[in-house]
Write a protein that holds these residues in place. Structure first.
Motif, PDB file in Angstrom:
ATOM      1  N   ASP A 115       0.846  -1.184   0.000  1.00 16.09           N
ATOM      2  CA  ASP A 115       0.000   0.000   0.000  1.00 16.09           C
ATOM      3  C   ASP A 115       0.887   1.241   0.000  1.00 16.09           C
ATOM      4  O   ASP A 115       1.787   1.376   0.831  1.00 16.09           O
ATOM      5  CB  ASP A 115      -0.904   0.006   1.237  1.00 16.09           C
ATOM      6  CG  ASP A 115      -1.868   1.185   1.210  1.00 16.09           C
ATOM      7  OD1 ASP A 115      -2.829   1.124   0.440  1.00 16.09           O
ATOM      8  OD2 ASP A 115      -1.621   2.161   1.934  1.00 16.09           O
ATOM      9  N   LYS A 170       0.631   5.335   0.101  1.00 17.06           N
ATOM     10  CA  LYS A 170      -0.235   6.485   0.305  1.00 17.06           C
ATOM     11  C   LYS A 170       0.502   7.733  -0.170  1.00 17.06           C
ATOM     12  O   LYS A 170       1.606   8.030   0.303  1.00 17.06           O
ATOM     13  CB  LYS A 170      -0.626   6.607   1.777  1.00 17.06           C
ATOM     14  CG  LYS A 170      -1.812   7.528   1.978  1.00 17.06           C
ATOM     15  CD  LYS A 170      -2.424   7.351   3.351  1.00 17.06           C
ATOM     16  CE  LYS A 170      -3.729   8.143   3.438  1.00 17.06           C
ATOM     17  NZ  LYS A 170      -4.339   8.050   4.757  1.00 17.06           N
ATOM     18  N   PHE A 207       0.485   2.091 -13.196  1.00 16.98           N
ATOM     19  CA  PHE A 207      -0.645   2.724 -12.514  1.00 16.98           C
ATOM     20  C   PHE A 207      -0.360   4.222 -12.450  1.00 16.98           C
ATOM     21  O   PHE A 207       0.774   4.633 -12.259  1.00 16.98           O
ATOM     22  CB  PHE A 207      -0.791   2.208 -11.081  1.00 16.98           C
ATOM     23  CG  PHE A 207      -0.779   0.714 -10.961  1.00 16.98           C
ATOM     24  CD1 PHE A 207      -1.963  -0.004 -11.020  1.00 16.98           C
ATOM     25  CD2 PHE A 207       0.416   0.020 -10.783  1.00 16.98           C
ATOM     26  CE1 PHE A 207      -1.955  -1.387 -10.907  1.00 16.98           C
ATOM     27  CE2 PHE A 207       0.429  -1.354 -10.664  1.00 16.98           C
ATOM     28  CZ  PHE A 207      -0.755  -2.062 -10.728  1.00 16.98           C
ATOM     29  N   TYR A 208      -1.423   5.005 -12.575  1.00 16.84           N
ATOM     30  CA  TYR A 208      -1.279   6.460 -12.430  1.00 16.84           C
ATOM     31  C   TYR A 208      -2.227   6.929 -11.337  1.00 16.84           C
ATOM     32  O   TYR A 208      -3.379   6.506 -11.274  1.00 16.84           O
ATOM     33  CB  TYR A 208      -1.625   7.175 -13.734  1.00 16.84           C
ATOM     34  CG  TYR A 208      -0.641   6.905 -14.857  1.00 16.84           C
ATOM     35  CD1 TYR A 208       0.514   7.668 -14.987  1.00 16.84           C
ATOM     36  CD2 TYR A 208      -0.884   5.903 -15.789  1.00 16.84           C
ATOM     37  CE1 TYR A 208       1.414   7.422 -16.018  1.00 16.84           C
ATOM     38  CE2 TYR A 208       0.009   5.647 -16.815  1.00 16.84           C
ATOM     39  CZ  TYR A 208       1.153   6.411 -16.923  1.00 16.84           C
ATOM     40  OH  TYR A 208       2.049   6.163 -17.927  1.00 16.84           O
ATOM     41  N   VAL A 209      -1.728   7.798 -10.516  1.00 21.36           N
ATOM     42  CA  VAL A 209      -2.553   8.373  -9.459  1.00 21.36           C
ATOM     43  C   VAL A 209      -2.254   9.866  -9.401  1.00 21.36           C
ATOM     44  O   VAL A 209      -1.098  10.277  -9.320  1.00 21.36           O
ATOM     45  CB  VAL A 209      -2.246   7.740  -8.085  1.00 21.36           C
ATOM     46  CG1 VAL A 209      -3.046   8.422  -6.990  1.00 21.36           C
ATOM     47  CG2 VAL A 209      -2.544   6.253  -8.104  1.00 21.36           C
ATOM     48  N   LYS A 238      -4.026  10.026  -1.373  1.00 16.55           N
ATOM     49  CA  LYS A 238      -4.700   8.879  -1.960  1.00 16.55           C
ATOM     50  C   LYS A 238      -3.879   7.631  -1.692  1.00 16.55           C
ATOM     51  O   LYS A 238      -2.658   7.679  -1.598  1.00 16.55           O
ATOM     52  CB  LYS A 238      -4.877   9.060  -3.470  1.00 16.55           C
ATOM     53  CG  LYS A 238      -6.002  10.011  -3.839  1.00 16.55           C
ATOM     54  CD  LYS A 238      -6.294   9.977  -5.324  1.00 16.55           C
ATOM     55  CE  LYS A 238      -7.465  10.908  -5.631  1.00 16.55           C
ATOM     56  NZ  LYS A 238      -7.761  10.946  -7.085  1.00 16.55           N
ATOM     57  N   SER A 239      -4.608   6.543  -1.567  1.00 15.36           N
ATOM     58  CA  SER A 239      -3.926   5.291  -1.282  1.00 15.36           C
ATOM     59  C   SER A 239      -4.042   4.356  -2.471  1.00 15.36           C
ATOM     60  O   SER A 239      -5.115   4.194  -3.041  1.00 15.36           O
ATOM     61  CB  SER A 239      -4.560   4.647  -0.043  1.00 15.36           C
ATOM     62  OG  SER A 239      -3.852   3.494   0.299  1.00 15.36           O
ATOM     63  N   GLN A 240      -2.939   3.808  -2.865  1.00 18.45           N
ATOM     64  CA  GLN A 240      -2.933   2.829  -3.954  1.00 18.45           C
ATOM     65  C   GLN A 240      -2.508   1.489  -3.379  1.00 18.45           C
ATOM     66  O   GLN A 240      -1.356   1.315  -2.960  1.00 18.45           O
ATOM     67  CB  GLN A 240      -1.951   3.260  -5.053  1.00 18.45           C
ATOM     68  CG  GLN A 240      -1.766   2.226  -6.160  1.00 18.45           C
ATOM     69  CD  GLN A 240      -2.985   2.113  -7.064  1.00 18.45           C
ATOM     70  OE1 GLN A 240      -3.601   3.121  -7.420  1.00 18.45           O
ATOM     71  NE2 GLN A 240      -3.348   0.889  -7.421  1.00 18.45           N
ATOM     72  N   ASN A 241      -3.470   0.576  -3.298  1.00 26.11           N
ATOM     73  CA  ASN A 241      -3.121  -0.732  -2.773  1.00 26.11           C
ATOM     74  C   ASN A 241      -2.835  -1.678  -3.925  1.00 26.11           C
ATOM     75  O   ASN A 241      -3.686  -1.929  -4.767  1.00 26.11           O
ATOM     76  CB  ASN A 241      -4.263  -1.287  -1.917  1.00 26.11           C
ATOM     77  CG  ASN A 241      -3.806  -2.498  -1.136  1.00 26.11           C
ATOM     78  OD1 ASN A 241      -3.415  -3.499  -1.720  1.00 26.11           O
ATOM     79  ND2 ASN A 241      -3.823  -2.395   0.177  1.00 26.11           N
ATOM     80  N   VAL A 242      -1.629  -2.161  -3.979  1.00 26.48           N
ATOM     81  CA  VAL A 242      -1.220  -3.064  -5.050  1.00 26.48           C
ATOM     82  C   VAL A 242      -1.141  -4.462  -4.459  1.00 26.48           C
ATOM     83  O   VAL A 242      -0.258  -4.762  -3.662  1.00 26.48           O
ATOM     84  CB  VAL A 242       0.155  -2.650  -5.625  1.00 26.48           C
ATOM     85  CG1 VAL A 242       0.519  -3.554  -6.785  1.00 26.48           C
ATOM     86  CG2 VAL A 242       0.129  -1.198  -6.050  1.00 26.48           C
TER      87      VAL A 242
END
Lengths: 195, 224
Positions: free
Chosen positions: B105, B107, B151-153, B161-165
């Motif tokens: 994860d 953030k 991935f783009y955020v 924002k949290s990106q959980n991979v």
């Protein structure tokens, strides 16, 4: 007369000192006897520093744990417990040793070596190692090498002799076994002698 | 009558002892293979001028093994969307074997001015590479391999924002052990995180403040 009286009094004073019973001067032991047959088996595990409460612990990659080699080699491998056996009726023992099992179903085979030593009816010392292969149930009545089957064996008495452990043909460096905990419960029983 | 009762009581007392025909002793053997044999080489590699950074040491399965704190970097020459470039910030790497699951994860936040409440929106780009090898060419179900999965955020406000991979299938436990060959595979994972301003930035605004870019990286292994 006065001197004699003093001498007697002096001796009486000394007497209790020389005759005092001191506990360390005496040793004794208790004898117990039982009429009829008796059979008793017990195991005392050797404590480790980890997972004591769960049994006999070791790491698969621990250098003190041996692996590979023939089953005969187990008699010199890691000592994990002691066992005691007392019987006056030519005991037949069974040892059930399932494989060590991981929660995902992976099993790990091993050997156990139960050393025994006793004196038979002819005052001959008998000794040897019962080698148990995991995944089987050992039966001493079917083991022609076990001195329990000696025709002159009736009373078997020994205490605190070593139980040794060796992994079976496992090379920890090949990563064939997943990480985690492997457990097995070993059971030793003295069964009714059919003879 | 009394004698009979006494006799029966004595007989009942003796019964359990004489019925114990199979003396038994049992003990447990417990073996463990250390977690080191399962996941190793987990680290976060610094690819930029990150002045404040920390990682936790590797721990047992089911816990966070690495996390990064706040980072402070120079943004005067940071790229923006007009240039099309991204600046590499850091790389998360680890290798794994056996059953288990791994989640990562990250953030992300915008640049925030230390002396003001203003933010500079940031686009994050994450490129993931996965590889797997097995001595018997065994391929387990439940996870995929591949290069340059991206991935783009975009983060515009301080809420982050949290990106959980889910680097392995987080809904099920994947076993890398081939039951037929008894061999186990090795899974390697690498994620490169880079960033740029989301839009062109006014140079005066950038130069008149000190900026921080908080990023939290949490890599968790194991667990049921």
């Amino acid at each position: 007369m006065k001197k004699i009286t003093l001498l007697i009094l002096s001796m009486l004073i000394l007497l209790p000192l020389s005759a005092a019973l001191k506990a360390e001067d005496y040793r004794g032991f208790r004898l117990s006897a039982q009429k009829g047959s008796y059979r008793e088996v017990s195991v005392e595990v050797i404590s480790g520093s980890y997972l004591d409460e769960a049994g006999i612990p070791f790491y698969v990659t621990d250098s003190t744990v041996s692996y590979g080699g023939s089953s005969e080699a187990v008699s010199t491998k890691r000592r994990i417990a002691t066992w005691s056996l007392h019987s006056n009726s030519a005991p037949v023992i069974q040892i059930h040793a399932p494989h060590l099992a991981h929660s995902n179903g992976t099993v790990m085979p091993y050997y156990l070596g139960f050393y025994y030593r006793f004196t038979n009816n002819n005052n001959e010392e008998k000794n040897g190692t019962i080698v148990v292969t995991s995944g089987t149930t050992y039966d001493s009545s079917k083991d022609t090498t076990c001195a329990f089957n000696d025709p002159n064996t009736e009373v078997v008495n020994f205490s605190a002799l070593p139980v040794r452990f060796m992994l079976q043909n496992i090379d920890p460096s090949d990563d064939s076994y997943p990480y985690g905990t492997y457990t097995a419960t070993v059971t030793i029983s003295i069964v009714e002698n059919a003879q | 009558m009394l004698k009979l009762i006494v006799f029966l009581l004595i007989a009942l007392r003796a019964l359990p002892l004489s019925a114990d025909n199979t003396p038994t002793a049992s003990f447990d053997i417990v073996a463990s293979k250390p977690v080191d044999g399962w996941l190793w080489n987990a680290n976060i590699e610094n690819l930029y001028d990150i002045s404040q950074y920390s990682t936790n040491s590797k721990s047992v399965a089911g816990t966070t093994i690495a996390s990064g704190g706040e980072i402070t970097l120079s943004i005067q020459n940071f790229p923006d969307s007009s240039s099309g470039d991204y600046e590499d910030l850091f790389k998360v790497k680890f290798e794994s074997e056996s059953a288990g699951k791994v989640s990562l994860d990250i953030k992300m936040y915008p640049f925030s001015a230390e002396d003001s409440s203003i933010n500079l929106p940031v686009q994050y780009k994450m490129v993931e590479n996965r590889s797997y090898s097995h001595p018997s060419n065994y391929t387990p179900n439940g996870f995929s391999v591949g290069n340059n999965q991206t991935f783009y955020v975009t983060v515009e406000n301080s809420a982050g924002k949290s990106q959980n991979v889910n680097v392995l299938n987080n809904s099920s436990i994947v076993s890398f052990l081939d039951g037929n060959s008894g061999k186990i595979g090795l899974f390697s994972y690498e994620l490169t995180v880079s960033a740029r301003f989301d839009g062109s930035q006014d140079g005066d605004t950038v130069n008149s403040h000190r900026w921080t870019l908080p990023i939290e990286v949490t890599l968790t292994v194991g667990g049921e």
